[in-house]
Scaffold this motif. Structure first.
Motif, PDB file in Angstrom:
ATOM      1  N   ILE A 187     -24.684  29.627  68.959  1.00  0.00           N
ATOM      2  CA  ILE A 187     -25.390  30.337  67.876  1.00  0.00           C
ATOM      3  C   ILE A 187     -25.587  31.803  68.238  1.00  0.00           C
ATOM      4  CG2 ILE A 187     -27.623  30.525  66.701  1.00  0.00           C
ATOM      5  CD1 ILE A 187     -27.732  27.419  66.796  1.00  0.00           C
ATOM      6  N   VAL A 188     -25.990  32.063  69.474  1.00  0.00           N
ATOM      7  CA  VAL A 188     -26.184  33.445  69.925  1.00  0.00           C
ATOM      8  C   VAL A 188     -24.877  34.230  69.821  1.00  0.00           C
ATOM      9  CG1 VAL A 188     -26.753  34.915  71.894  1.00  0.00           C
ATOM     10  CG2 VAL A 188     -28.139  32.883  71.421  1.00  0.00           C
ATOM     11  N   GLN A 189     -23.795  33.631  70.305  1.00  0.00           N
ATOM     12  CA  GLN A 189     -22.503  34.321  70.294  1.00  0.00           C
ATOM     13  C   GLN A 189     -22.037  34.644  68.874  1.00  0.00           C
ATOM     14  OE1 GLN A 189     -19.997  31.690  72.574  1.00  0.00           O
ATOM     15  NE2 GLN A 189     -20.585  32.593  74.529  1.00  0.00           N
ATOM     16  N   GLN A 190     -22.286  33.723  67.941  1.00  0.00           N
ATOM     17  CA  GLN A 190     -21.789  33.920  66.584  1.00  0.00           C
ATOM     18  C   GLN A 190     -22.674  34.812  65.717  1.00  0.00           C
ATOM     19  OE1 GLN A 190     -20.226  30.860  64.153  1.00  0.00           O
ATOM     20  NE2 GLN A 190     -19.513  29.571  65.831  1.00  0.00           N
ATOM     21  N   PHE A 191     -23.992  34.771  65.922  1.00  0.00           N
ATOM     22  CA  PHE A 191     -24.889  35.345  64.921  1.00  0.00           C
ATOM     23  C   PHE A 191     -25.824  36.449  65.397  1.00  0.00           C
ATOM     24  CE2 PHE A 191     -24.171  30.823  63.665  1.00  0.00           C
ATOM     25  CZ  PHE A 191     -23.393  31.073  62.542  1.00  0.00           C
ATOM     26  N   HIS A 192     -25.988  36.656  66.683  1.00  0.00           N
ATOM     27  CA  HIS A 192     -26.946  37.646  67.180  1.00  0.00           C
ATOM     28  C   HIS A 192     -26.381  39.046  66.963  1.00  0.00           C
ATOM     29  CE1 HIS A 192     -30.311  39.143  69.425  1.00  0.00           C
ATOM     30  NE2 HIS A 192     -29.571  39.638  70.400  1.00  0.00           N
ATOM     31  N   GLU A 228     -26.718  19.414  75.312  1.00  0.00           N
ATOM     32  CA  GLU A 228     -26.002  19.680  74.064  1.00  0.00           C
ATOM     33  C   GLU A 228     -26.744  20.711  73.210  1.00  0.00           C
ATOM     34  OE1 GLU A 228     -23.832  15.328  73.333  1.00  0.00           O
ATOM     35  OE2 GLU A 228     -25.878  15.713  72.610  1.00  0.00           O
ATOM     36  N   THR A 229     -28.068  20.620  73.226  1.00  0.00           N
ATOM     37  CA  THR A 229     -28.874  21.565  72.456  1.00  0.00           C
ATOM     38  C   THR A 229     -28.744  22.976  73.005  1.00  0.00           C
ATOM     39  OG1 THR A 229     -30.455  19.837  71.846  1.00  0.00           O
ATOM     40  CG2 THR A 229     -31.222  22.106  71.710  1.00  0.00           C
ATOM     41  N   LEU A 230     -28.768  23.106  74.320  1.00  0.00           N
ATOM     42  CA  LEU A 230     -28.639  24.429  74.937  1.00  0.00           C
ATOM     43  C   LEU A 230     -27.238  25.008  74.723  1.00  0.00           C
ATOM     44  CD1 LEU A 230     -30.642  23.762  78.214  1.00  0.00           C
ATOM     45  CD2 LEU A 230     -31.348  25.190  76.282  1.00  0.00           C
ATOM     46  N   GLU A 231     -26.240  24.155  74.753  1.00  0.00           N
ATOM     47  CA  GLU A 231     -24.869  24.621  74.476  1.00  0.00           C
ATOM     48  C   GLU A 231     -24.746  25.082  73.025  1.00  0.00           C
ATOM     49  OE1 GLU A 231     -22.474  21.305  75.559  1.00  0.00           O
ATOM     50  OE2 GLU A 231     -22.684  21.643  77.725  1.00  0.00           O
ATOM     51  N   GLU A 268     -27.644  45.231  63.489  1.00  0.00           N
ATOM     52  CA  GLU A 268     -27.565  45.069  62.035  1.00  0.00           C
ATOM     53  C   GLU A 268     -28.834  44.442  61.452  1.00  0.00           C
ATOM     54  OE1 GLU A 268     -23.944  43.075  61.042  1.00  0.00           O
ATOM     55  OE2 GLU A 268     -22.733  44.346  62.358  1.00  0.00           O
ATOM     56  N   GLY A 269     -29.892  44.355  62.270  1.00  0.00           N
ATOM     57  CA  GLY A 269     -31.153  43.825  61.775  1.00  0.00           C
ATOM     58  C   GLY A 269     -31.231  42.317  61.735  1.00  0.00           C
ATOM     59  N   ILE A 270     -30.313  41.624  62.430  1.00  0.00           N
ATOM     60  CA  ILE A 270     -30.325  40.162  62.503  1.00  0.00           C
ATOM     61  C   ILE A 270     -30.370  39.755  63.979  1.00  0.00           C
ATOM     62  CG2 ILE A 270     -29.089  38.013  62.011  1.00  0.00           C
ATOM     63  CD1 ILE A 270     -30.012  39.358  59.467  1.00  0.00           C
ATOM     64  N   GLU A 271     -31.445  39.083  64.384  1.00  0.00           N
ATOM     65  CA  GLU A 271     -31.581  38.669  65.780  1.00  0.00           C
ATOM     66  C   GLU A 271     -31.832  37.167  65.883  1.00  0.00           C
ATOM     67  OE1 GLU A 271     -33.441  40.972  68.681  1.00  0.00           O
ATOM     68  OE2 GLU A 271     -33.511  42.827  67.498  1.00  0.00           O
ATOM     69  N   ILE A 272     -31.245  36.562  66.898  1.00  0.00           N
ATOM     70  CA  ILE A 272     -31.490  35.155  67.205  1.00  0.00           C
ATOM     71  C   ILE A 272     -32.578  35.076  68.269  1.00  0.00           C
ATOM     72  CG2 ILE A 272     -30.484  33.021  68.130  1.00  0.00           C
ATOM     73  CD1 ILE A 272     -29.475  33.779  65.330  1.00  0.00           C
ATOM     74  N   MET A 273     -33.477  34.107  68.130  1.00  0.00           N
ATOM     75  CA  MET A 273     -34.530  33.875  69.113  1.00  0.00           C
ATOM     76  C   MET A 273     -34.321  32.496  69.742  1.00  0.00           C
ATOM     77  SD  MET A 273     -37.689  34.744  66.538  1.00  0.00           S
ATOM     78  CE  MET A 273     -38.908  35.315  67.713  1.00  0.00           C
ATOM     79  N   THR A 274     -34.830  32.299  70.954  1.00  0.00           N
ATOM     80  CA  THR A 274     -34.910  30.941  71.492  1.00  0.00           C
ATOM     81  C   THR A 274     -36.252  30.380  71.031  1.00  0.00           C
ATOM     82  OG1 THR A 274     -35.857  31.726  73.586  1.00  0.00           O
ATOM     83  CG2 THR A 274     -33.471  31.457  73.487  1.00  0.00           C
ATOM     84  N   MET A 315     -17.230  30.790  61.325  1.00  0.00           N
ATOM     85  CA  MET A 315     -18.077  31.903  61.738  1.00  0.00           C
ATOM     86  C   MET A 315     -18.367  32.788  60.535  1.00  0.00           C
ATOM     87  SD  MET A 315     -17.327  34.933  64.569  1.00  0.00           S
ATOM     88  CE  MET A 315     -17.232  33.771  65.921  1.00  0.00           C
ATOM     89  N   ILE A 316     -19.598  33.274  60.445  1.00  0.00           N
ATOM     90  CA  ILE A 316     -19.962  34.161  59.350  1.00  0.00           C
ATOM     91  C   ILE A 316     -19.286  35.514  59.559  1.00  0.00           C
ATOM     92  CG2 ILE A 316     -22.031  35.104  60.473  1.00  0.00           C
ATOM     93  CD1 ILE A 316     -23.412  35.002  57.754  1.00  0.00           C
ATOM     94  N   ASN A 317     -18.840  36.124  58.470  1.00  0.00           N
ATOM     95  CA  ASN A 317     -18.204  37.437  58.555  1.00  0.00           C
ATOM     96  C   ASN A 317     -19.258  38.525  58.404  1.00  0.00           C
ATOM     97  OD1 ASN A 317     -15.496  36.541  58.787  1.00  0.00           O
ATOM     98  ND2 ASN A 317     -15.476  36.072  56.591  1.00  0.00           N
ATOM     99  N   PHE A 318     -19.440  39.320  59.468  1.00  0.00           N
ATOM    100  CA  PHE A 318     -20.392  40.419  59.411  1.00  0.00           C
ATOM    101  C   PHE A 318     -19.653  41.679  58.983  1.00  0.00           C
ATOM    102  CE2 PHE A 318     -22.650  37.514  62.150  1.00  0.00           C
ATOM    103  CZ  PHE A 318     -23.966  37.697  61.784  1.00  0.00           C
ATOM    104  N   GLU A 319     -19.940  42.138  57.793  1.00  0.00           N
ATOM    105  CA  GLU A 319     -19.328  43.371  57.328  1.00  0.00           C
ATOM    106  C   GLU A 319     -20.217  44.547  57.692  1.00  0.00           C
ATOM    107  OE1 GLU A 319     -18.693  43.013  53.182  1.00  0.00           O
ATOM    108  OE2 GLU A 319     -17.345  41.292  53.356  1.00  0.00           O
ATOM    109  N   LYS A 320     -19.601  45.639  58.078  1.00  0.00           N
ATOM    110  CA  LYS A 320     -20.362  46.825  58.443  1.00  0.00           C
ATOM    111  C   LYS A 320     -21.125  47.331  57.229  1.00  0.00           C
ATOM    112  CE  LYS A 320     -19.946  51.220  60.878  1.00  0.00           C
ATOM    113  NZ  LYS A 320     -19.024  52.176  61.530  1.00  0.00           N
TER     114      LYS A 320
END
Length: 477
Positions: free
Chosen positions: A191-196, A183-186, A200-206, A1-6
């Motif tokens: 991805i949403v849980q880890q990166f959205h 599998e793709t939807l899972e 912080e100005g980073i959004e995931i889209m479908t 998982m990517i580390n999001f620093e404040k």
């Protein structure tokens, strides 16, 4: 998982004596920025925080590059003149990327966007098979480092490439795609849980790639996911004549009508290209408040056609601009896209009163882009309370002289190195024409060292589909 620093709290500042557009011309004002937002706009304001010299500079809201594919930077300039369906076949033949290449190409894409007036990118990101999470992490790491606002839409599909070409009445056999719909939807949920991280100005889209490579089940899964997590939706739509034919073949109706029936169209849905729409389709886009993303350079490069943008605007469809990927544009220069996307349509309508003006063009590029992302309350215009996604253009730059109409020069001219300063969410990314958050010299060196000159390539995948494509499109054998 990517580390999001404040991130650090934005520094307060005041832009002094900048030129801004007003209804009947221009006005010289000061702009106070407090906690990353515009606090006041008026002449001769008290200086809050750090003073910034805005004299002889044009201040505009940052533009949105509303559709690109950052990883295509590695193939730019390399693919011969082909229509989309054959161009994609050629793209598939390139060596798969590694995460470090994804990181570098995202960094390069963002740098070019920022230096041409953009402060936000919509990246329809191609993922490395088997390393999907690493791909997303690499791109987001780049966007966070450079500081651009990013909407990342992992490019997903559940049908193989050959399914994108109409059968022409001759049923074709297609190999199953490497990953199932479920599998793709899972994967998307993970991805949403880890990166959205919208705060912080980073959004995931479908972002299903389009009707030509996606099942109804995939679209429906994306709708459910976007509703559950309040995500934007993004897809390619009717980019080519072949896709229009395919939609009629698959659904017995237009692709727009079918997406409406599925429930995919909405005020937070953006649709790239939209070259082959009819009058009924246009009414549907108005009704659903969906956004058309105009990618004029890639449409010309691939021979896809000229999208009827003037008709869309007259009907009330929201429009924004996109560079598209660097293998089909082959650049990420937003000012170039805005110029071509503005004047291209003068040849499509004899009535010059319908033509796009320079002021309309910058509004499409900024506010139109924000509206397509459901973000007009946050950015897209110079208004008190909005986040400071701002760009200062140097009006003493040779390419913006002599002094006539600043926005006319910016849109209709050929501005080079005209961006003096840029801020995203109140954070300064460009100062004195230089990106301050990364070393552009190091980036250039890395892109050079990890690539090589390309001349004559063997077009294996193109040869597999070209005969069928030419037959379906009634081209000579």
């Amino acid at each position: 998982m990517i580390n999001f620093e404040k991130t650090d709290k934005p520094v307060n500042f005041t832009i002094q004596s900048a030129l801004i557009p007003v209804e009947n011309g221009y006005e010289t004002v000061d702009v106070q920025i407090v906690d990353g937002r515009i606090a006041a706009i008026a002449p001769t304001l008290e200086v809050v925080g750090t003073p910034v010299d805005g004299r002889n500079k044009l201040l505009l809201s940052g533009f949105v590059n509303a559709h690109t594919h950052s990883s295509e930077m590695w193939q730019r300039g390399a693919i011969p003149p082909f229509p989309l369906e054959l161009w994609i076949a050629e793209l598939y033949d390139f060596t798969p990327l590694d995460p470090e290449q994804v990181y570098l190409s995202a960094l390069g894409t963002a740098a070019e966007i920022l230096l041409s007036g953009g402060t936000c990118v919509v990246d329809h990101l191609v993922m490395i098979p088997g390393r999907e999470l690493e791909t997303i992490a690499a791109a987001i790491r780049a966007y966070r480092e450079i500081g651009i606002r990013a909407f990342v839409g992992p490019l997903i599909q559940d049908e193989s490439l050959t399914a994108s070409i109409p059968s022409g009445g001759n049923p074709q056999e297609h190999l199953p795609y490497v990953r199932s719909t479920q599998e793709t939807l899972e994967l998307m949920q993970e991805i949403v849980q880890q990166f959205h991280r919208p705060e912080e100005g980073i959004e995931i889209m479908t972002a299903p790639t389009g009707i030509q490579l996606c099942s109804d089940a995939l679209f429906e899964g994306c709708i459910e996911l976007s509703d559950r997590h309040q995500l934007c939706r993004h897809t390619h739509l009717l980019e080519t004549k072949a896709q229009q034919m395919l939609a009629e073949e698959k659904y017995g109706c237009s692709a727009v009508t079918h997406l409406k029936h599925l429930g995919f169209l909405s005020p937070r849905t953006s649709l790239a290209h939209c070259v082959w729409l009819d009058e009924t389709d246009i009414k549907t886009l108005v009704e659903t408040q969906s956004t058309v993303i105009h990618n004029p350079l890639s449409n010309l490069r691939l021979g896809s056609g000229i999208a009827p943008i003037l008709k869309y605007l007259q009907a009330g469809v929201n429009v924004s601009f996109g560079c598209d990927g660097s293998a089909s544009n082959d650049s990420q220069d937003l000012l170039e896209v805005i110029k071509i996307g503005t004047i291209l349509h003068n040849v499509t309508d004899f009535d010059y009163q319908n033509w796009i003006t320079p002021r309309q063009a910058v509004e499409i590029a900024a506010l139109g882009g924000a509206r397509g992302l459901g973000m007009t309350n946050q950015f897209g215009s110079l208004e008190v309370g909005k986040q400071a996604d701002l760009v200062l253009y140097d009006l003493t730059n040779l390419s913006l002289l002599p002094r006539t109409d600043p926005i006319g020069l910016l849109v209709l001219g050929r501005p080079t190195q005209a961006v003096d300063s840029a801020w995203v969410r109140g954070n300064r990314i460009i100062a004195s024409g230089q990106i301050t958050t990364i070393s552009v010299d190091d980036l250039r060196r890395s892109l050079f060292e990890r690539s090589q000159w390309v001349s004559d390539r063997q077009l294996k995948s193109v040869k597999q589909v070209e005969a069928h494509y030419r037959s379906v499109l009634s081209l000579p054998a």
